[in-house]
Design an enzyme around this catalytic site. Sequence first.
Site, mmCIF file in Angstrom:
data_model
loop_
_atom_site.group_PDB
_atom_site.id
_atom_site.type_symbol
_atom_site.label_atom_id
_atom_site.label_comp_id
_atom_site.label_asym_id
_atom_site.label_seq_id
_atom_site.Cartn_x
_atom_site.Cartn_y
_atom_site.Cartn_z
ATOM 1 N N ASP A 109 9.362 2.936 -0.295
ATOM 2 C CA ASP A 109 8.104 3.695 0.471
ATOM 3 C C ASP A 109 8.443 3.080 2.015
ATOM 4 O O ASP A 109 8.037 2.097 2.591
ATOM 5 C CB ASP A 109 6.973 3.148 0.197
ATOM 6 C CG ASP A 109 5.633 3.738 0.927
ATOM 7 O OD1 ASP A 109 6.071 4.249 2.131
ATOM 8 O OD2 ASP A 109 4.447 3.437 0.362
ATOM 9 N N TYR B 230 0.739 -1.233 0.086
ATOM 10 C CA TYR B 230 0.065 -0.032 -0.161
ATOM 11 C C TYR B 230 0.729 1.212 -0.066
ATOM 12 O O TYR B 230 1.940 1.234 0.792
ATOM 13 C CB TYR B 230 -0.998 -0.175 1.291
ATOM 14 C CG TYR B 230 -1.774 1.516 1.246
ATOM 15 C CD1 TYR B 230 -3.020 1.426 0.489
ATOM 16 C CD2 TYR B 230 -1.530 2.368 2.351
ATOM 17 C CE1 TYR B 230 -3.645 2.406 0.484
ATOM 18 C CE2 TYR B 230 -2.393 3.241 2.472
ATOM 19 C CZ TYR B 230 -3.372 3.591 1.611
ATOM 20 O OH TYR B 230 -4.091 4.701 1.530
ATOM 21 N N LYS C 269 4.079 8.784 9.188
ATOM 22 C CA LYS C 269 4.110 8.043 10.336
ATOM 23 C C LYS C 269 4.843 8.534 11.383
ATOM 24 O O LYS C 269 4.941 9.735 11.952
ATOM 25 C CB LYS C 269 3.751 6.718 10.292
ATOM 26 C CG LYS C 269 2.711 6.353 9.428
ATOM 27 C CD LYS C 269 2.273 4.924 9.195
ATOM 28 C CE LYS C 269 1.019 4.947 8.399
ATOM 29 N NZ LYS C 269 0.855 3.967 7.119
HETATM 30 C C1 LIG Z 1 0.375 4.297 5.951
HETATM 31 C C2 LIG Z 1 1.090 4.104 4.524
HETATM 32 C C3 LIG Z 1 0.953 5.078 3.483
HETATM 33 C C4 LIG Z 1 0.049 6.211 3.229
HETATM 34 O O1 LIG Z 1 0.487 7.291 4.339
HETATM 35 P P1 LIG Z 1 -0.754 8.198 4.397
HETATM 36 O O2 LIG Z 1 -0.096 9.334 5.530
HETATM 37 O O3 LIG Z 1 -1.932 7.521 5.298
HETATM 38 O O4 LIG Z 1 -1.219 8.692 3.169
HETATM 39 C C5 LIG Z 1 1.789 4.974 2.394
HETATM 40 N N1 LIG Z 1 2.767 3.836 2.435
HETATM 41 C C6 LIG Z 1 2.708 3.041 3.426
HETATM 42 C C7 LIG Z 1 3.855 1.883 3.461
HETATM 43 C C8 LIG Z 1 1.860 3.438 4.475
HETATM 44 O O5 LIG Z 1 2.031 2.149 5.445
#
Ligand SMILES: *Cc1c(COP(=O)(O)O)cnc(C)c1O
Length: 306
Positions: free
Chosen positions: A118, A23, A146
């Site tokens: 990511d 994701y 995060k």
């Molecule tokens: C949570 C998450 C996102 C998205 O981040 P948001 O701040 O919710 O848009 C993207 N990549 C990974 C791996 C994530 O865990």
Amino acid sequence: MSAIRLARGFTGRDMIIKFEGCYHGHGDSLLVKAGSGLLTFGNPSSAGVPADLARHTLVLDYNDEQGLRDAFIKHVKEIACVIVEPVAGNMNLIAPKPEFLAAMREMCTLHGAVLIFDEVMTGFRVGPGSAQGLYGITPDISTFGKVIGGGMPLGAFGGRREIMEQIAPLGPVYQAGTLSGNPLSVAAGLVTLKKIAAPGFYEALAAKTNALVDGLTAAAKKRGVNFCAQSVGGMFGVYFAATPPTSYAEVMASDKDAFNRFFHAMLDAGFYFAPSAYEAGFVSAAHSDADIAATVAAADAIFAQG
Ligand SMILES: *Cc1c(COP(=O)(O)O)cnc(C)c1O
């Protein structure tokens, strides 16, 4: 979203590669799931995403080194970037095979594509150098979120100078926003990053996470439950399966009903795991050794009931 736009602007190519079960936020190009079989072009997985956009996203299997190599050969000079969760955490925890990450680095370098790690979830959670430090692979662009916001909403991306210089006003790739560089989020994030830079922080976090995983595994074994668990730094996965899954398909094959029963029994006992068999768990610096021991004891009592 911005990292992918930058990769496309830098390479002058449209196609992106992502992996099933990873994701990367709610950008249009990323809300894409695979059809059947390998090397499939994606179908939108959300209403409102044009199929015309989804067709630029190639969805491959996580940890499938050969699938990745084949895609680069089939689409030579078309691929702008590969985006990956270097430790997958949005389909439960899936650890990367080292050769999978290495192949990604090799193919991107060879074919002029941009490698995007990511690290929104793994960043400053699996170690002080994030997943790229842990596995010794340097991506071209990294994205963070995060942890770096210290509880406030924040996202960031960075990368090689020649790529970053493509962003306006130096270059032609546009990126802007009213709340970009929000001072409150940045202040909260900076304080957090300073605190977790304390000596021994990650060793203590990993030791606690290991203790949880080892305790749960031992309890399940003692009670004859088909269960396993693993951790990377402060991230962990629990699986109602004989061995930790290595792909989306393997995660899907784990016993979801057993997970649901375990989740609800733990919640009733006062322990709140991630509410899905397809999410990773995190141990926090706030969890004490006593918290970990109590969690293991509660799980043991539940496993004992079968
Ligand atoms: C949570 C998450 C996102 C998205 O981040 P948001 O701040 O919710 O848009 C993207 N990549 C990974 C791996 C994530 O865990």
